[in-house]
Scaffold this motif. Structure first.
Motif, short mmCIF file in Angstrom:
data_model
loop_
_atom_site.label_atom_id
_atom_site.label_comp_id
_atom_site.label_asym_id
_atom_site.label_seq_id
_atom_site.Cartn_x
_atom_site.Cartn_y
_atom_site.Cartn_z
N THR A 190 0.87 -1.23 0.01
CA THR A 190 0.04 0.07 -0.04
C THR A 190 0.88 1.33 -0.03
N THR A 191 2.00 1.01 0.51
CA THR A 191 3.01 2.13 0.61
C THR A 191 3.92 2.35 -0.85
N ILE A 192 4.73 1.11 -1.00
CA ILE A 192 5.61 0.95 -1.99
C ILE A 192 5.09 0.10 -3.25
N GLN A 193 4.87 0.60 -4.47
CA GLN A 193 4.31 -0.39 -5.53
C GLN A 193 5.30 -1.02 -6.32
N ASP A 218 0.02 10.22 0.31
CA ASP A 218 -1.19 11.03 0.59
C ASP A 218 -2.52 10.76 -0.53
N GLY A 219 -2.34 9.51 -0.83
CA GLY A 219 -3.37 8.90 -1.82
C GLY A 219 -3.35 9.09 -2.91
N LYS A 220 -2.11 9.49 -3.53
CA LYS A 220 -1.79 9.76 -5.02
C LYS A 220 -0.48 8.78 -5.41
N GLN A 221 -0.66 8.29 -6.37
CA GLN A 221 0.43 7.46 -6.84
C GLN A 221 1.36 8.70 -7.58
N GLN A 222 2.51 8.25 -7.04
CA GLN A 222 3.72 8.97 -7.35
C GLN A 222 4.97 8.02 -7.69
N LYS A 234 19.50 10.51 -2.68
CA LYS A 234 19.38 11.57 -3.30
C LYS A 234 18.35 11.59 -4.27
N VAL A 235 17.20 12.19 -4.20
CA VAL A 235 16.11 12.34 -5.26
C VAL A 235 16.59 13.30 -6.44
N VAL A 236 16.55 12.66 -7.59
CA VAL A 236 17.09 13.39 -8.56
C VAL A 236 16.12 13.70 -9.52
N GLU A 237 14.94 12.99 -9.68
CA GLU A 237 13.65 13.19 -10.65
C GLU A 237 12.46 12.66 -9.84
N GLY A 238 11.28 12.95 -10.46
CA GLY A 238 9.91 12.62 -10.05
C GLY A 238 9.15 13.69 -9.33
N ASP A 239 8.13 13.31 -8.66
CA ASP A 239 7.17 14.05 -8.20
C ASP A 239 7.42 15.15 -7.05
#
Length: 152
Positions: free
Chosen positions: A37-40, A63-67, A86-91
């Motif tokens: 439910t957290t990580i798909q 928060d209920g949104k696919q990201q 380190k996040v480099v791309e995405g929501d």
């Protein structure tokens, strides 16, 4: 408020901190099966699983949104049982100029504690502090713990 910030939360890990660190270090692709439910999804885009410089692509629900997020493993310290992503791309990059998530495991009085740290720089003052993302990390840790306690 400033644009840069840091949030930290600590969670007791009855299933063992070594297990938690090893899962993120060597088998993150199993996390969607443990906490669906957290990580798909967790896919390897570059490098090898569990190596500094490797790039992962995560699919998750926040928060209920696919990201989605693409991140690079920036540091690994097996002695401290820590990893920094380190996040480099995405929501998240729609809201933050820079975003890092890390955890480390420490043992106090025979109790393993997982400490999550989120470091970020917001794009502007209108962006909220990522408190719900910290809650997301806590939920993920509790799901991992419950899965391993059930399997034991």
């Amino acid at each position: 408020m400033g644009l840069k910030g840091k949030l930290t939360a600590q969670v007791e890990m009855k299933a063992g901190g070594d297990l938690f660190h090893e899962l993120f270090r060597h088998k993150p692709q199993q996390i969607p099966h443990i906490s669906p439910t957290t990580i798909q999804g967790c896919d390897l885009h570059e490098g090898e699983w569990g190596n500094v410089g490797s790039v992962y692509f995560w699919k998750y629900t926040h928060d209920g949104k696919q990201q989605v997020a693409k991140d690079v493993i920036e540091t690994i310290d097996d002695e401290k049982r820590s990893i920094t992503f380190k996040v480099v791309e995405g929501d998240l990059m729609k809201l933050y100029k820079a975003f890092k998530g890390s955890f480390h495991v420490e043992t106090h009085g025979g109790i393993d504690l997982v400490t999550w740290t989120l470091e970020y720089e917001k794009l502007n003052d209108d962006v909220e502090e990522p408190l719900s993302l910290l809650s997301f990390c806590i939920k993920l840790a509790k799901d991992i713990e419950a899965h391993h306690l059930k399997a034991a």
